[in-house]
Motif scaffolding. Structure first.
Motif, PDB file in Angstrom:
ATOM      1  N   TRP A 112      27.782  19.822  72.821  1.00  0.00           N
ATOM      2  CA  TRP A 112      26.533  19.837  73.578  1.00  0.00           C
ATOM      3  C   TRP A 112      26.838  20.035  75.055  1.00  0.00           C
ATOM      4  O   TRP A 112      27.880  19.614  75.549  1.00  0.00           O
ATOM      5  CB  TRP A 112      25.776  18.517  73.390  1.00  0.00           C
ATOM      6  N   ALA A 113      25.909  20.666  75.757  1.00  0.00           N
ATOM      7  CA  ALA A 113      26.098  20.880  77.191  1.00  0.00           C
ATOM      8  C   ALA A 113      25.540  19.685  77.935  1.00  0.00           C
ATOM      9  O   ALA A 113      24.348  19.390  77.848  1.00  0.00           O
ATOM     10  CB  ALA A 113      25.399  22.157  77.622  1.00  0.00           C
ATOM     11  N   VAL A 114      26.397  18.995  78.665  1.00  0.00           N
ATOM     12  CA  VAL A 114      25.932  17.826  79.412  1.00  0.00           C
ATOM     13  C   VAL A 114      25.568  18.240  80.832  1.00  0.00           C
ATOM     14  O   VAL A 114      26.141  19.163  81.391  1.00  0.00           O
ATOM     15  CB  VAL A 114      26.985  16.703  79.455  1.00  0.00           C
ATOM     16  N   SER A 115      24.589  17.562  81.372  1.00  0.00           N
ATOM     17  CA  SER A 115      24.209  17.839  82.750  1.00  0.00           C
ATOM     18  C   SER A 115      23.580  16.584  83.337  1.00  0.00           C
ATOM     19  O   SER A 115      23.268  15.625  82.624  1.00  0.00           O
ATOM     20  CB  SER A 115      23.230  19.005  82.822  1.00  0.00           C
ATOM     21  N   LEU A 116      23.400  16.605  84.644  1.00  0.00           N
ATOM     22  CA  LEU A 116      22.780  15.471  85.329  1.00  0.00           C
ATOM     23  C   LEU A 116      21.426  15.918  85.867  1.00  0.00           C
ATOM     24  O   LEU A 116      21.275  17.041  86.328  1.00  0.00           O
ATOM     25  CB  LEU A 116      23.655  15.013  86.495  1.00  0.00           C
ATOM     26  N   GLU A 117      20.448  15.016  85.814  1.00  0.00           N
ATOM     27  CA  GLU A 117      19.134  15.289  86.373  1.00  0.00           C
ATOM     28  C   GLU A 117      18.709  14.090  87.202  1.00  0.00           C
ATOM     29  O   GLU A 117      19.124  12.968  86.930  1.00  0.00           O
ATOM     30  CB  GLU A 117      18.122  15.543  85.262  1.00  0.00           C
ATOM     31  N   TYR A 118      17.879  14.327  88.207  1.00  0.00           N
ATOM     32  CA  TYR A 118      17.447  13.215  89.047  1.00  0.00           C
ATOM     33  C   TYR A 118      15.981  13.393  89.406  1.00  0.00           C
ATOM     34  O   TYR A 118      15.449  14.513  89.379  1.00  0.00           O
ATOM     35  CB  TYR A 118      18.299  13.124  90.312  1.00  0.00           C
ATOM     36  N   THR A 119      15.336  12.304  89.746  1.00  0.00           N
ATOM     37  CA  THR A 119      13.940  12.367  90.161  1.00  0.00           C
ATOM     38  C   THR A 119      13.583  11.085  90.909  1.00  0.00           C
ATOM     39  O   THR A 119      14.262  10.066  90.768  1.00  0.00           O
ATOM     40  CB  THR A 119      12.996  12.536  88.956  1.00  0.00           C
ATOM     41  N   ASP A 120      12.521  11.139  91.717  1.00  0.00           N
ATOM     42  CA  ASP A 120      11.959   9.891  92.227  1.00  0.00           C
ATOM     43  C   ASP A 120      10.538   9.732  91.697  1.00  0.00           C
ATOM     44  O   ASP A 120       9.743   8.985  92.244  1.00  0.00           O
ATOM     45  CB  ASP A 120      12.026   9.808  93.753  1.00  0.00           C
ATOM     46  N   ASP A 121      10.242  10.443  90.627  1.00  0.00           N
ATOM     47  CA  ASP A 121       8.961  10.286  89.955  1.00  0.00           C
ATOM     48  C   ASP A 121       9.234  10.017  88.484  1.00  0.00           C
ATOM     49  O   ASP A 121       9.092  10.891  87.639  1.00  0.00           O
ATOM     50  CB  ASP A 121       8.120  11.559  90.130  1.00  0.00           C
ATOM     51  N   PRO A 122       9.669   8.815  88.174  1.00  0.00           N
ATOM     52  CA  PRO A 122      10.143   8.546  86.817  1.00  0.00           C
ATOM     53  C   PRO A 122       9.027   8.187  85.841  1.00  0.00           C
ATOM     54  O   PRO A 122       9.250   7.427  84.908  1.00  0.00           O
ATOM     55  CB  PRO A 122      11.079   7.366  87.036  1.00  0.00           C
ATOM     56  N   HIS A 123       7.816   8.681  86.071  1.00  0.00           N
ATOM     57  CA  HIS A 123       6.724   8.412  85.133  1.00  0.00           C
ATOM     58  C   HIS A 123       7.129   8.881  83.735  1.00  0.00           C
ATOM     59  O   HIS A 123       7.741   9.947  83.605  1.00  0.00           O
ATOM     60  CB  HIS A 123       5.462   9.146  85.606  1.00  0.00           C
ATOM     61  N   PRO A 124       6.818   8.110  82.725  1.00  0.00           N
ATOM     62  CA  PRO A 124       7.263   8.486  81.376  1.00  0.00           C
ATOM     63  C   PRO A 124       6.808   9.882  80.962  1.00  0.00           C
ATOM     64  O   PRO A 124       7.465  10.528  80.148  1.00  0.00           O
ATOM     65  CB  PRO A 124       6.640   7.421  80.482  1.00  0.00           C
ATOM     66  N   ARG A 125       5.675  10.327  81.498  1.00  0.00           N
ATOM     67  CA  ARG A 125       5.192  11.649  81.118  1.00  0.00           C
ATOM     68  C   ARG A 125       5.807  12.773  81.947  1.00  0.00           C
ATOM     69  O   ARG A 125       5.542  13.938  81.691  1.00  0.00           O
ATOM     70  CB  ARG A 125       3.661  11.703  81.273  1.00  0.00           C
ATOM     71  N   ASN A 126       6.602  12.411  82.975  1.00  0.00           N
ATOM     72  CA  ASN A 126       7.227  13.452  83.776  1.00  0.00           C
ATOM     73  C   ASN A 126       8.527  13.875  83.122  1.00  0.00           C
ATOM     74  O   ASN A 126       9.546  13.197  83.218  1.00  0.00           O
ATOM     75  CB  ASN A 126       7.499  12.942  85.197  1.00  0.00           C
ATOM     76  N   THR A 127       8.504  15.000  82.438  1.00  0.00           N
ATOM     77  CA  THR A 127       9.729  15.470  81.799  1.00  0.00           C
ATOM     78  C   THR A 127      10.514  16.403  82.705  1.00  0.00           C
ATOM     79  O   THR A 127      11.618  16.793  82.373  1.00  0.00           O
ATOM     80  CB  THR A 127       9.409  16.221  80.499  1.00  0.00           C
ATOM     81  N   TYR A 128       9.926  16.766  83.821  1.00  0.00           N
ATOM     82  CA  TYR A 128      10.586  17.759  84.674  1.00  0.00           C
ATOM     83  C   TYR A 128      11.365  17.073  85.779  1.00  0.00           C
ATOM     84  O   TYR A 128      10.876  16.873  86.874  1.00  0.00           O
ATOM     85  CB  TYR A 128       9.559  18.733  85.250  1.00  0.00           C
ATOM     86  N   TRP A 129      12.588  16.699  85.492  1.00  0.00           N
ATOM     87  CA  TRP A 129      13.478  16.137  86.499  1.00  0.00           C
ATOM     88  C   TRP A 129      14.263  17.279  87.130  1.00  0.00           C
ATOM     89  O   TRP A 129      14.459  18.327  86.503  1.00  0.00           O
ATOM     90  CB  TRP A 129      14.450  15.136  85.867  1.00  0.00           C
ATOM     91  N   GLU A 130      14.706  17.048  88.362  1.00  0.00           N
ATOM     92  CA  GLU A 130      15.500  18.076  89.034  1.00  0.00           C
ATOM     93  C   GLU A 130      16.907  18.091  88.451  1.00  0.00           C
ATOM     94  O   GLU A 130      17.441  17.052  88.079  1.00  0.00           O
ATOM     95  CB  GLU A 130      15.615  17.782  90.538  1.00  0.00           C
TER      96      GLU A 130
END
Lengths: 348, 139
Positions: free
Chosen positions: B31-49
């Motif tokens: 599997w390809a691993v990667s890191l994502e980050y956000t300051d909007d961790p709402h459960p419905r927010n699937t779009y992390w940077e």
């Protein structure tokens, strides 16, 4: 907890470094899982080095080395010494006598075609078996893979390569190319700085092997003293003798299921002696190229002379004419520069 | 309030060593691993940077740990998660994702009730931190 995914993983990596997001005190999982080290918990009083030697599979690697690499006695001796040292070091670590990880970075110097790359592969395997490398793969790079083309391009490129090599060996072929003193704006400097940093800070994660021709590498180390002091093992690869090259040739042919006739063997002997005196001689690589061309000529010979069906022996026999047709016997490379049949380039 | 999301949401945060092992498991599975980050961790927010690029061809997980350390240093006030994406046919989806770093202070979520027609209740989760503009939400 899925903690046993990789039981092979040696305990060498320092644990829990850095600002850990997950290291809150009182996290119950932490303490319970951490001491799962393979080392026996009470330090052993004695160590059976012979048993360790066998268990680690060191002998196996050395035997393979002996079998697959002809000659190179000084190199093999150095590898044996290194293996012994690392084994003792490992035993000392288990007994709690030492805590530092030994420096394992190496430099391989020698003429073209003397087996530096091959030995690097074996070395990676050896270090992996001894537990000094987690994966034991070899990432083979040269200047192009490390140095970028414009400002700010080099650092990410080098870091990518370093990340790829984590847990294994970073083999830098013709490492002296990294440093180009004649161009002071050369980006090689940046790459060298990063490499030095990595060699210091990630001694647990990867082993850097610098390879190159003896003279050029000596100059390289002179102008980059940082490298010299960070490299513990300098291994010099001697040129092969004529009879060793013949052995190598037979081994190569054997791998491809070819054989030499007696006259063919004599021809190859003559070829090696003559070829050595000519420019761009690259030891085993020259021999491999010569054999490739001999196979070419053998195929043509079969086409031109065959009458009726051929058996397996005929298809896999290389005879004297296949070798004597080489232009090495006609005055060498300089006799026909325009020939498309160019022999060993100065470097691979 | 401690935010929980993803594969190991029921566990205490993993240590670096445990993260290493999980990531190595992912890598060994291809599997390809990667890191994502956000300051909007709402459960419905699937779009992390995404942090840098996905790490396709690193055979050892230490590479990701190094990236994670760098990300933590630069994004101390963000949530950072590890995502392992499986590109094999039939899956083509993240197989595993877990939070690897969280801000020091997590104010949590407010439950907003709105009354609609016939006294029906509608519920919304509103992060307290989202009152601030992006980049200034957590400390």
């Amino acid at each position: 907890m899925a903690d046993d995914f990789d039981p092979q993983r040696p305990s060498r990596r320092p644990r829990n470094q850095g600002p850990g997001g997950g290291e809150q005190p009182g996290a119950p999982g932490d303490q319970a899982q951490q001491p799962a080290e393979p080392a026996p918990s009470p330090a052993p009083d004695t160590v059976d080095l012979n048993a360790e030697w066998q268990n680690a599979g060191v002998q196996q690697v050395l035997d393979e080395l002996d079998r697959e690499l002809i000659g190179l006695q000084p190199v093999k001796r150095r590898i044996r010494e290194t293996a012994a040292l690392l084994l003792v070091e490992r035993a000392r670590t288990r007994m709690g006598l030492t805590h530092e990880t030994p420096t394992l970075h190496m430099s391989f110097t020698g003429n073209p075609g003397t087996g530096k790359t091959t030995v690097a592969m074996r070395m990676a395997d050896l270090l992996h078996r001894l537990g000094y490398l987690r994966r034991g793969h070899v990432v083979n790079v040269s200047r192009d893979d490390l140095v970028g083309q414009y400002i700010g391009h080099t650092a990410p490129k080098t870091k990518e390569v370093v990340k790829k090599a984590m847990g294994g060996v970073l083999f830098i072929d013709e490492a002296y190319n990294l440093y180009r003193p004649e161009n002071e704006r050369d980006y090689g400097h940046e790459c060298i700085e990063i490499l030095l940093q990595v060699m210091e800070n990630h001694r647990d994660d990867l082993v850097v092997i610098l390879a190159g021709y003896t003279g050029a590498m000596a100059k390289f180390f002179q102008s980059n003293p940082g490298f010299r002091s960070r490299i513990a093992h300098h291994i010099d690869f001697p040129d092969f003798q004529d009879d060793e090259l013949l052995e190598i040739a037979k081994l190569m042919l054997g791998e491809q299921h070819y054989q030499l006739t007696e006259a063919g063997e004599q021809a190859l002997k003559d070829y090696i002696a003559k070829r050595r005196a000519q420019p761009h001689f690259a030891n085993a690589r020259s021999v491999r190229n010569a054999l490739d061309r001999a196979r070419l000529r053998q195929a043509m010979r079969l086409f031109e002379t065959a009458e009726g069906p051929l058996d397996a022996a005929a298809l896999s026999t290389i005879d004297a004419p296949d070798i004597y047709a080489s232009r090495v016997f006609k005055g060498g490379l300089d006799s026909d520069h325009a020939s498309s049949e160019d022999d060993g380039q100065p470097a691979g | 309030m401690r935010l929980t999301q993803g594969t190991f949401s029921f566990l205490p945060d993993l240590s670096d060593d445990q993260i290493y092992r999980q990531v190595q498991y992912c890598i060994d599975n291809g599997w390809a691993v990667s890191l994502e980050y956000t300051d909007d961790p709402h459960p419905r927010n699937t779009y992390w940077e995404m942090w840098n690029r996905p790490m396709f061809d690193n055979p050892d997980a230490q590479a990701l740990i190094e990236e994670l350390k760098e990300a933590r240093a630069q994004l101390a006030t963000y949530y950072i998660r590890v995502v392992a994406f499986d590109n094999s046919h039939g899956w083509e989806a993240p197989r595993l994702s877990f939070i690897a770093h969280r801000p020091a202070e997590e104010p949590g979520f407010r439950l907003e009730r709105t009354e609609t027609e016939k006294r029906r209740q509608q519920y919304t989760l509103q992060p307290y931190a989202s009152a601030h503009p992006p980049g200034q939400r957590y400390r």
